[in-house]
Motif scaffolding. Sequence first.
Motif, mmCIF file in Angstrom:
data_model
loop_
_atom_site.group_PDB
_atom_site.id
_atom_site.type_symbol
_atom_site.label_atom_id
_atom_site.label_comp_id
_atom_site.label_asym_id
_atom_site.label_seq_id
_atom_site.Cartn_x
_atom_site.Cartn_y
_atom_site.Cartn_z
ATOM 1 N N LYS A 182 0.765 -1.202 0.045
ATOM 2 C CA LYS A 182 -0.005 0.112 0.088
ATOM 3 C C LYS A 182 0.808 1.339 0.054
ATOM 4 C CE LYS A 182 -4.082 -1.813 0.443
ATOM 5 N NZ LYS A 182 -5.250 -1.560 -0.417
ATOM 6 N N ILE A 229 1.738 3.615 5.005
ATOM 7 C CA ILE A 229 0.688 3.081 5.775
ATOM 8 C C ILE A 229 0.829 3.279 7.215
ATOM 9 C CG2 ILE A 229 1.140 0.535 5.503
ATOM 10 C CD1 ILE A 229 -1.678 -0.137 5.297
ATOM 11 N N ASP A 253 -3.218 5.517 4.209
ATOM 12 C CA ASP A 253 -4.012 4.178 4.586
ATOM 13 C C ASP A 253 -3.504 3.880 6.216
ATOM 14 O OD1 ASP A 253 -5.220 3.011 2.267
ATOM 15 O OD2 ASP A 253 -3.223 2.730 1.569
#
Length: 231
Positions: free
Chosen positions: A113, A116, A221
């Motif tokens: 991702k 994060i 995220d």
Amino acid sequence: MGVIRRRGVVALGVTGLVAPLALALTTTPAQAASCTTRTGPYQKQVEKFLGRPVDGKQSVTDCKAVQAFQTKHGITPSIGYAGPVTWGVMDLMNKQKAVGNKPNKDGKCPVNKGRIACVNLTLQLSWIQDGNRLVHGPVPVRTGRDGYETRTGLKKIYWRHIDHVSTIYNVPMPYSQFFDGGQAFHSVGLSVWNPPGSHGCVNMTTKDAKKYWSLLKNGDDVFVYGRKPGT
């Protein structure tokens, strides 16, 4: 806890400042400053943690050392009793220390991702990573108590307010970064090991909350997993 208005959406802001729950071992305010002579069920473990002679017997010096620890972290009643709550905090500290600089050794926080923020509820730890690279942490955090658990799953930071104040509890929530309804990273003016926990937010020291504020932005995220002890 405060109401957040953003683009017509109303979200409930949840503060992490919670009064500690009393233990089954009760005391009056007048007794709180006094040391108990009782030997607790976790006497040896607590003595070892505090660097005291491990004999499993309560002494005045033992009690004062335990009491100082309890006072520092808001464990009540702070009478120097080596009970389950006091040992639970110490045991958690030991487990956090054992993690070292590899908080995602189990690979549970996504590495695909980019940047994060990870929150391990089981160990009450958080860190920021970018792929497999550790950016910051791990740092101890204080998450939701029983009945107010910090919700698990993949989320995104959607609103930040550096000087946020809870409108329900009228308490400050500095460096708030909201990622799930009213649940946010923010600093608190008490120990992050203070039981029983927050009302859902991820509480941090001011130093750590400032660092998270500088490293994260809207859209980043957040992944929350595990289960906090006692919930």
